[in-house]
Design a protein around this motif. Sequence first.
Motif, mmCIF file in Angstrom:
data_model
loop_
_atom_site.group_PDB
_atom_site.id
_atom_site.type_symbol
_atom_site.label_atom_id
_atom_site.label_comp_id
_atom_site.label_asym_id
_atom_site.label_seq_id
_atom_site.Cartn_x
_atom_site.Cartn_y
_atom_site.Cartn_z
ATOM 1 N N GLY A 18 0.838 -1.187 0.000
ATOM 2 C CA GLY A 18 0.000 0.000 0.000
ATOM 3 C C GLY A 18 0.871 1.234 0.000
ATOM 4 O O GLY A 18 1.192 1.804 -1.035
ATOM 5 N N ILE A 19 1.331 1.642 1.172
ATOM 6 C CA ILE A 19 2.049 2.906 1.327
ATOM 7 C C ILE A 19 3.283 3.016 0.435
ATOM 8 O O ILE A 19 3.622 4.093 -0.050
ATOM 9 C CB ILE A 19 2.420 3.137 2.822
ATOM 10 N N GLY A 20 3.958 1.904 0.178
ATOM 11 C CA GLY A 20 5.143 1.932 -0.672
ATOM 12 C C GLY A 20 4.820 2.353 -2.095
ATOM 13 O O GLY A 20 5.603 3.070 -2.735
ATOM 14 N N LEU A 21 3.680 1.920 -2.601
ATOM 15 C CA LEU A 21 3.287 2.311 -3.952
ATOM 16 C C LEU A 21 3.109 3.816 -4.056
ATOM 17 O O LEU A 21 3.324 4.404 -5.127
ATOM 18 C CB LEU A 21 1.983 1.622 -4.344
ATOM 19 N N TYR A 22 2.741 4.445 -2.950
ATOM 20 C CA TYR A 22 2.458 5.881 -2.970
ATOM 21 C C TYR A 22 3.673 6.728 -2.602
ATOM 22 O O TYR A 22 3.580 7.943 -2.512
ATOM 23 C CB TYR A 22 1.257 6.163 -2.063
ATOM 24 N N GLY A 23 4.827 6.037 -2.386
ATOM 25 C CA GLY A 23 6.081 6.767 -2.263
ATOM 26 C C GLY A 23 6.700 6.850 -0.894
ATOM 27 O O GLY A 23 7.648 7.609 -0.691
ATOM 28 N N TYR A 24 6.198 6.029 0.048
ATOM 29 C CA TYR A 24 6.724 6.094 1.410
ATOM 30 C C TYR A 24 7.053 4.690 1.915
ATOM 31 O O TYR A 24 6.237 3.776 1.810
ATOM 32 C CB TYR A 24 5.726 6.791 2.337
ATOM 33 N N GLY A 25 8.265 4.541 2.460
ATOM 34 C CA GLY A 25 8.755 3.229 2.852
ATOM 35 C C GLY A 25 8.833 2.996 4.336
ATOM 36 O O GLY A 25 9.471 2.032 4.779
ATOM 37 N N ASN A 26 8.247 3.886 5.129
ATOM 38 C CA ASN A 26 8.229 3.768 6.592
ATOM 39 C C ASN A 26 9.599 3.919 7.239
ATOM 40 O O ASN A 26 9.743 3.721 8.437
ATOM 41 C CB ASN A 26 7.601 2.437 7.036
#
Length: 368
Positions: free
Chosen positions: A224-232
């Motif tokens: 989810g979040i990785g697709l939108y540009g954020y890797g935590n």
Amino acid sequence: MTKVGETVLEIDLRALEHNYYYLRSKIDPKTKFLGVVKAFAYGSDSIAIAKKLETLGADYLAVAYTAEGVALREAGIEVPILVLHPQEVSFATLIEKCLEPSLYSRTIFTSFLKMAKDLGQSDYPVHLKFNTGLNRLGFGEKDIDFIVSSLEGVEHIKVSSLFSHLAASEDLNEKEFTISQIRQFEKISSAIIPKLNYRPKRHMLNTSGIINYPEAQYDMVRSGIGLYGYGNEAAEDENLIPVATLKTIISQIHKIGANESVGYNRAFVSKTPKVTATLPLGHADGIGRQYGNRKGEVSIHGKLAPIIGNVCMDMIMVDITGIDCKEGDEVIVFGQEHSAEALASSANTITYELLTGISQRVKRIYKD
């Protein structure tokens, strides 16, 4: 720089493509990829994102609720769609639109099985969710016998996958706990699969799981979040490109004197003369009241301007003292040059909340 003229959320589908291929590079080419597009694709545009992911070759999409999946089907999306949190009231619609439910409890399992039978379904694909430590949704190990016995001789449904969800895959201090989750999932799935006459897919990795625990990728991963540009984590953020950029403009500039206040309740009182700018977005657009009073900054011509005073429903005010700008100039609230992670953390919240909170009244524009 092109003036946007209003508040817009710019969605960069080229960035999405970059992120997709980067995450794909972390897994085996044979491993399937599920793109999570719930909550308007993390606050962007679920239809535009889903269409792009379908074009890129994503094997599955996932939404939280049936209505989200219905919207995708009605937009022409054909790729399989997993509904992560279906409710009994929507089962008939779910089947009508060829959506695939996550069954996570005995109640939900029994109810969906009955619905599939009543509607004359055969081998309807379902996904069994197991709780391995997140303690949110999912069957437990104690439910294995119930599941296996319930599936005996059943032709109305067919298990497409077994899956679980990691609780702290981004936190390497919790590595022992994450490994225990993986082992628990291995134990549960290994107990069920031999009792079926077919082999369902297995999946449990989210974005941080893909990055930190690729050995547990099984048959499919979910991002989810990785697709939108954020890797935590900062190191991974460097490898990803934010998809959404929230832009606005300067509506009006004010010069205020010492001891003058800005905004409701006089929450900001200037100790010295200041120059402020009013921007046309506020908590109705997703910039909540936790921002303001110097929590959060926007970018104007590459310089950061702190949000001052209380956030209004349709406006925020920022301190532009020392920044060379004029009314009508573009402002970056967050995006590729000013991270949503930085803005969110300044107000003690998370990127997920900021992104998904952007109101649907904000106009979406696209780059591809």
